[in-house]
Design a protein around this motif. Structure first.
Motif, PDB file in Angstrom:
ATOM      1  N   GLU A  51      12.918  27.123   4.695  1.00  0.00           N
ATOM      2  CA  GLU A  51      12.024  25.969   4.553  1.00  0.00           C
ATOM      3  C   GLU A  51      10.789  26.152   5.446  1.00  0.00           C
ATOM      4  OE1 GLU A  51      12.411  23.050   2.747  1.00  0.00           O
ATOM      5  OE2 GLU A  51      14.164  23.927   1.789  1.00  0.00           O
ATOM      6  N   PRO A  52       9.646  25.607   5.025  1.00  0.00           N
ATOM      7  CA  PRO A  52       8.447  25.713   5.877  1.00  0.00           C
ATOM      8  C   PRO A  52       8.574  24.825   7.118  1.00  0.00           C
ATOM      9  CG  PRO A  52       7.994  24.352   3.968  1.00  0.00           C
ATOM     10  CD  PRO A  52       9.371  24.916   3.777  1.00  0.00           C
ATOM     11  N   THR A  53       7.926  25.232   8.198  1.00  0.00           N
ATOM     12  CA  THR A  53       7.909  24.404   9.404  1.00  0.00           C
ATOM     13  C   THR A  53       6.864  23.306   9.239  1.00  0.00           C
ATOM     14  OG1 THR A  53       6.274  25.795  10.492  1.00  0.00           O
ATOM     15  CG2 THR A  53       8.597  26.350  10.865  1.00  0.00           C
ATOM     16  N   GLU A  54       6.822  22.399  10.192  1.00  0.00           N
ATOM     17  CA  GLU A  54       5.870  21.282  10.111  1.00  0.00           C
ATOM     18  C   GLU A  54       4.440  21.791  10.071  1.00  0.00           C
ATOM     19  OE1 GLU A  54       2.975  18.504  11.618  1.00  0.00           O
ATOM     20  OE2 GLU A  54       3.766  20.132  12.828  1.00  0.00           O
ATOM     21  N   ALA A  55       4.140  22.829  10.824  1.00  0.00           N
ATOM     22  CA  ALA A  55       2.783  23.370  10.874  1.00  0.00           C
ATOM     23  C   ALA A  55       2.391  24.040   9.552  1.00  0.00           C
ATOM     24  CB  ALA A  55       2.661  24.364  12.018  1.00  0.00           C
ATOM     25  N   GLN A  56       3.364  24.563   8.824  1.00  0.00           N
ATOM     26  CA  GLN A  56       3.085  25.261   7.573  1.00  0.00           C
ATOM     27  C   GLN A  56       3.014  24.320   6.365  1.00  0.00           C
ATOM     28  OE1 GLN A  56       6.456  27.817   7.631  1.00  0.00           O
ATOM     29  NE2 GLN A  56       5.439  29.445   8.788  1.00  0.00           N
ATOM     30  N   MET A  57       3.508  23.100   6.514  1.00  0.00           N
ATOM     31  CA  MET A  57       3.550  22.162   5.393  1.00  0.00           C
ATOM     32  C   MET A  57       2.183  21.525   5.144  1.00  0.00           C
ATOM     33  SD  MET A  57       7.074  20.137   6.214  1.00  0.00           S
ATOM     34  CE  MET A  57       6.914  18.993   4.876  1.00  0.00           C
ATOM     35  N   PRO A  58       1.768  21.428   3.888  1.00  0.00           N
ATOM     36  CA  PRO A  58       0.541  20.673   3.596  1.00  0.00           C
ATOM     37  C   PRO A  58       0.802  19.177   3.768  1.00  0.00           C
ATOM     38  CG  PRO A  58       1.531  21.458   1.568  1.00  0.00           C
ATOM     39  CD  PRO A  58       2.332  22.045   2.693  1.00  0.00           C
TER      40      PRO A  58
ATOM     41  N   ALA B 279       2.148  10.008  12.546  1.00  0.00           N
ATOM     42  CA  ALA B 279       2.459  10.698  13.804  1.00  0.00           C
ATOM     43  C   ALA B 279       3.963  10.743  14.039  1.00  0.00           C
ATOM     44  CB  ALA B 279       1.759  10.002  14.964  1.00  0.00           C
ATOM     45  N   ASN B 280       4.656   9.663  13.727  1.00  0.00           N
ATOM     46  CA  ASN B 280       6.113   9.649  13.897  1.00  0.00           C
ATOM     47  C   ASN B 280       6.806  10.617  12.949  1.00  0.00           C
ATOM     48  OD1 ASN B 280       6.027   7.759  15.950  1.00  0.00           O
ATOM     49  ND2 ASN B 280       6.323   6.016  14.573  1.00  0.00           N
ATOM     50  N   ILE B 281       6.296  10.741  11.726  1.00  0.00           N
ATOM     51  CA  ILE B 281       6.857  11.698  10.771  1.00  0.00           C
ATOM     52  C   ILE B 281       6.665  13.121  11.285  1.00  0.00           C
ATOM     53  CG2 ILE B 281       6.534  12.690   8.472  1.00  0.00           C
ATOM     54  CD1 ILE B 281       6.007   9.826   7.491  1.00  0.00           C
ATOM     55  N   ARG B 282       5.444  13.422  11.770  1.00  0.00           N
ATOM     56  CA  ARG B 282       5.192  14.766  12.312  1.00  0.00           C
ATOM     57  C   ARG B 282       6.097  15.043  13.505  1.00  0.00           C
ATOM     58  NH1 ARG B 282      -0.084  13.049  11.462  1.00  0.00           N
ATOM     59  NH2 ARG B 282      -0.362  12.652  13.686  1.00  0.00           N
TER      60      ARG B 282
ATOM     61  N   ASP C 179       3.030  17.349   1.225  1.00  0.00           N
ATOM     62  CA  ASP C 179       4.481  17.463   1.335  1.00  0.00           C
ATOM     63  C   ASP C 179       5.041  16.718   2.549  1.00  0.00           C
ATOM     64  OD1 ASP C 179       4.767  18.907  -0.970  1.00  0.00           O
ATOM     65  OD2 ASP C 179       4.725  20.858   0.028  1.00  0.00           O
ATOM     66  N   LYS C 180       4.216  16.517   3.572  1.00  0.00           N
ATOM     67  CA  LYS C 180       4.693  15.789   4.753  1.00  0.00           C
ATOM     68  C   LYS C 180       4.874  14.311   4.469  1.00  0.00           C
ATOM     69  CE  LYS C 180       2.318  18.593   8.169  1.00  0.00           C
ATOM     70  NZ  LYS C 180       1.332  18.579   9.238  1.00  0.00           N
ATOM     71  N   TYR C 181       3.941  13.729   3.739  1.00  0.00           N
ATOM     72  CA  TYR C 181       3.897  12.276   3.612  1.00  0.00           C
ATOM     73  C   TYR C 181       4.303  11.757   2.240  1.00  0.00           C
ATOM     74  CZ  TYR C 181       1.047  13.331   7.669  1.00  0.00           C
ATOM     75  OH  TYR C 181       0.604  13.832   8.864  1.00  0.00           O
TER      76      TYR C 181
ATOM     77  N   LYS D 278       0.837  -1.199   0.000  1.00  0.00           N
ATOM     78  CA  LYS D 278       0.000   0.000   0.000  1.00  0.00           C
ATOM     79  C   LYS D 278       0.874   1.251   0.000  1.00  0.00           C
ATOM     80  CE  LYS D 278      -2.611   0.164   3.415  1.00  0.00           C
ATOM     81  NZ  LYS D 278      -3.571   0.327   4.466  1.00  0.00           N
ATOM     82  N   MET D 279       0.388   2.275  -0.646  1.00  0.00           N
ATOM     83  CA  MET D 279       1.115   3.543  -0.650  1.00  0.00           C
ATOM     84  C   MET D 279       0.739   4.382   0.575  1.00  0.00           C
ATOM     85  SD  MET D 279       3.172   3.778  -3.173  1.00  0.00           S
ATOM     86  CE  MET D 279       3.469   5.513  -3.345  1.00  0.00           C
ATOM     87  N   ASP D 280      -0.283   3.978   1.297  1.00  0.00           N
ATOM     88  CA  ASP D 280      -0.743   4.754   2.433  1.00  0.00           C
ATOM     89  C   ASP D 280       0.121   4.476   3.660  1.00  0.00           C
ATOM     90  OD1 ASP D 280      -2.789   5.606   0.821  1.00  0.00           O
ATOM     91  OD2 ASP D 280      -4.186   4.082   1.530  1.00  0.00           O
ATOM     92  N   LEU D 281       0.268   5.490   4.473  1.00  0.00           N
ATOM     93  CA  LEU D 281       0.956   5.344   5.752  1.00  0.00           C
ATOM     94  C   LEU D 281      -0.082   5.125   6.846  1.00  0.00           C
ATOM     95  CD1 LEU D 281       3.411   8.333   5.364  1.00  0.00           C
ATOM     96  CD2 LEU D 281       4.063   5.946   5.369  1.00  0.00           C
ATOM     97  N   SER D 282       0.293   4.378   7.848  1.00  0.00           N
ATOM     98  CA  SER D 282      -0.619   4.171   8.975  1.00  0.00           C
ATOM     99  C   SER D 282      -0.646   5.446   9.826  1.00  0.00           C
ATOM    100  CB  SER D 282      -0.150   2.988   9.811  1.00  0.00           C
ATOM    101  OG  SER D 282       1.039   3.317  10.498  1.00  0.00           O
ATOM    102  N   PRO D 283      -1.661   5.623  10.653  1.00  0.00           N
ATOM    103  CA  PRO D 283      -1.702   6.801  11.537  1.00  0.00           C
ATOM    104  C   PRO D 283      -0.472   6.902  12.451  1.00  0.00           C
ATOM    105  CG  PRO D 283      -3.835   5.746  11.486  1.00  0.00           C
ATOM    106  CD  PRO D 283      -2.895   4.858  10.729  1.00  0.00           C
ATOM    107  N   THR D 284       0.058   5.770  12.873  1.00  0.00           N
ATOM    108  CA  THR D 284       1.255   5.785  13.717  1.00  0.00           C
ATOM    109  C   THR D 284       2.464   6.283  12.935  1.00  0.00           C
ATOM    110  OG1 THR D 284       0.365   3.887  14.892  1.00  0.00           O
ATOM    111  CG2 THR D 284       2.685   4.382  15.235  1.00  0.00           C
TER     112      THR D 284
END
Length: 108
Positions: free
Chosen positions: A63-70, A31-34, A73-75, A22-28
């Motif tokens: 660079e944008p911070t974590e809060a500013q990233m869509p 959360a670890n990426i964030r 771009d995070k995942y 799967k290309m999807d990431l689990s919620p865990t």
């Protein structure tokens, strides 16, 4: 036909199961990426407050911070070889150890 070298689904399949992951990431995983992104932002902020000036810090401030990233771009990261030019961040080798770009080229 029978024996140690018989044809079976496992012996004939090889690593095909990896391509169907799967290309999807689990919620865990998300959360670890964030958490990793927030920790990196915290380090940059503390170095900035200490008064140190260097080219690398100047680039990191842009660079944008974590809060500013869509979420896109995070995942996911830009990849020329993938369909849609995006691949899930967990497909990047050693993505927890290397700096994954926080921005993609314009239009992607």
């Amino acid at each position: 036909m029978f024996g140690a070298f018989r044809a079976s689904g496992i012996s004939q399949g090889g690593l095909l199961w990896k391509a169907r992951m799967k290309m999807d990431l689990s919620p865990t995983q998300k959360a670890n990426i964030r958490k990793r992104l927030k920790a990196a932002d915290d380090v940059v902020m503390k170095i900035q407050q200490s008064g140190v000036e260097c080219n690398a810090l100047t680039k990191l401030k842009a660079e944008p911070t974590e809060a500013q990233m869509p979420a896109k771009d995070k995942y996911t990261v830009f990849s020329r070889s993938f369909k849609g030019y995006r691949k899930s961040v967990h497909k990047v080798p050693h993505f927890t150890k290397v700096a994954v770009p926080r921005t993609a080229p314009a239009g992607f």
